[in-house]
Design a protein around this motif. Structure first.
Motif, mmCIF file in Angstrom:
data_model
loop_
_atom_site.group_PDB
_atom_site.id
_atom_site.type_symbol
_atom_site.label_atom_id
_atom_site.label_comp_id
_atom_site.label_asym_id
_atom_site.label_seq_id
_atom_site.Cartn_x
_atom_site.Cartn_y
_atom_site.Cartn_z
ATOM 1 N N ALA A 2 0.884 -1.080 0.012
ATOM 2 C CA ALA A 2 0.104 0.140 -0.163
ATOM 3 C C ALA A 2 0.745 1.394 0.112
ATOM 4 C CB ALA A 2 -0.957 -0.083 1.270
ATOM 5 N N GLU A 3 1.992 1.007 0.763
ATOM 6 C CA GLU A 3 2.849 2.194 0.621
ATOM 7 C C GLU A 3 3.447 2.601 -0.645
ATOM 8 O OE1 GLU A 3 3.286 -0.272 2.761
ATOM 9 O OE2 GLU A 3 2.729 0.588 4.733
ATOM 10 N N ALA A 4 3.793 1.487 -1.298
ATOM 11 C CA ALA A 4 4.341 1.616 -2.834
ATOM 12 C C ALA A 4 3.306 2.315 -3.662
ATOM 13 C CB ALA A 4 4.875 0.371 -3.285
ATOM 14 N N LEU A 9 1.313 7.114 -6.496
ATOM 15 C CA LEU A 9 0.043 8.372 -6.667
ATOM 16 C C LEU A 9 0.805 9.652 -6.289
ATOM 17 C CD1 LEU A 9 -2.532 8.966 -7.449
ATOM 18 C CD2 LEU A 9 -3.315 8.416 -5.145
ATOM 19 N N ALA A 10 1.521 9.553 -5.293
ATOM 20 C CA ALA A 10 2.194 10.961 -5.073
ATOM 21 C C ALA A 10 2.992 11.289 -6.036
ATOM 22 C CB ALA A 10 3.001 10.720 -3.535
ATOM 23 N N ALA A 11 3.890 10.605 -6.901
ATOM 24 C CA ALA A 11 4.764 10.906 -7.792
ATOM 25 C C ALA A 11 3.992 11.434 -9.054
ATOM 26 C CB ALA A 11 5.583 9.595 -8.257
ATOM 27 N N CYS A 62 2.737 11.607 0.805
ATOM 28 C CA CYS A 62 3.948 11.171 1.256
ATOM 29 C C CYS A 62 4.040 10.944 2.689
ATOM 30 C CB CYS A 62 5.045 12.020 0.991
ATOM 31 S SG CYS A 62 5.649 12.041 -0.742
ATOM 32 N N PHE A 63 3.106 11.756 3.494
ATOM 33 C CA PHE A 63 3.089 11.685 4.745
ATOM 34 C C PHE A 63 2.233 10.367 5.290
ATOM 35 C CE2 PHE A 63 4.675 15.907 4.837
ATOM 36 C CZ PHE A 63 5.508 16.023 6.053
#
Length: 106
Positions: A2-4, A9-11, A62-63
């Motif tokens: 999930a973090e990846a 999505l942040a990128a 990111c947070f």
């Protein structure tokens, strides 16, 4: 996993935010849509709002994905990478940025 996905999505949001901010400038707007294209004040405001919102949401993701000390580092790296990639797109394939503008032109 999930973090990846969150960081991916942040990128994407960081890159599109940079694109919207770039298109809010007259020179990049004309580079993308032709020298006769006119960038209205309303479109400029919308593009800037979209750009800053994209960058802010990128930071939030990111947070969400990592602890604060690492999130700041990752977000700054995403900003640098997105800005660098956006300069390459503007230099070689500026018309590709047309897809970022859906109904903002009105």
């Amino acid at each position: 996993m999930a973090e990846a996905l969150t960081l991916c999505l942040a990128a994407v949001l960081s890159f599109t935010g940079m694109g919207w901010l770039a298109l809010s400038l007259e020179v990049h707007w004309q580079q993308t849509f032709g020298h006769q294209a006119v960038l209205t004040a309303r479109a400029t405001q919308r593009l800037r709002l979209l750009g800053w919102t994209g960058l802010l949401l990128s930071a939030v993701l990111c947070f969400v994905a990592d602890r604060p000390s690492m999130a700041v580092l990752v977000w700054l790296m995403l900003l640098a990478a997105s800005a660098s990639l956006m300069t390459q797109v503007l230099a070689w394939r500026a018309p590709w940025l047309r897809m970022l503008v859906l109904r903002v032109r009105r």
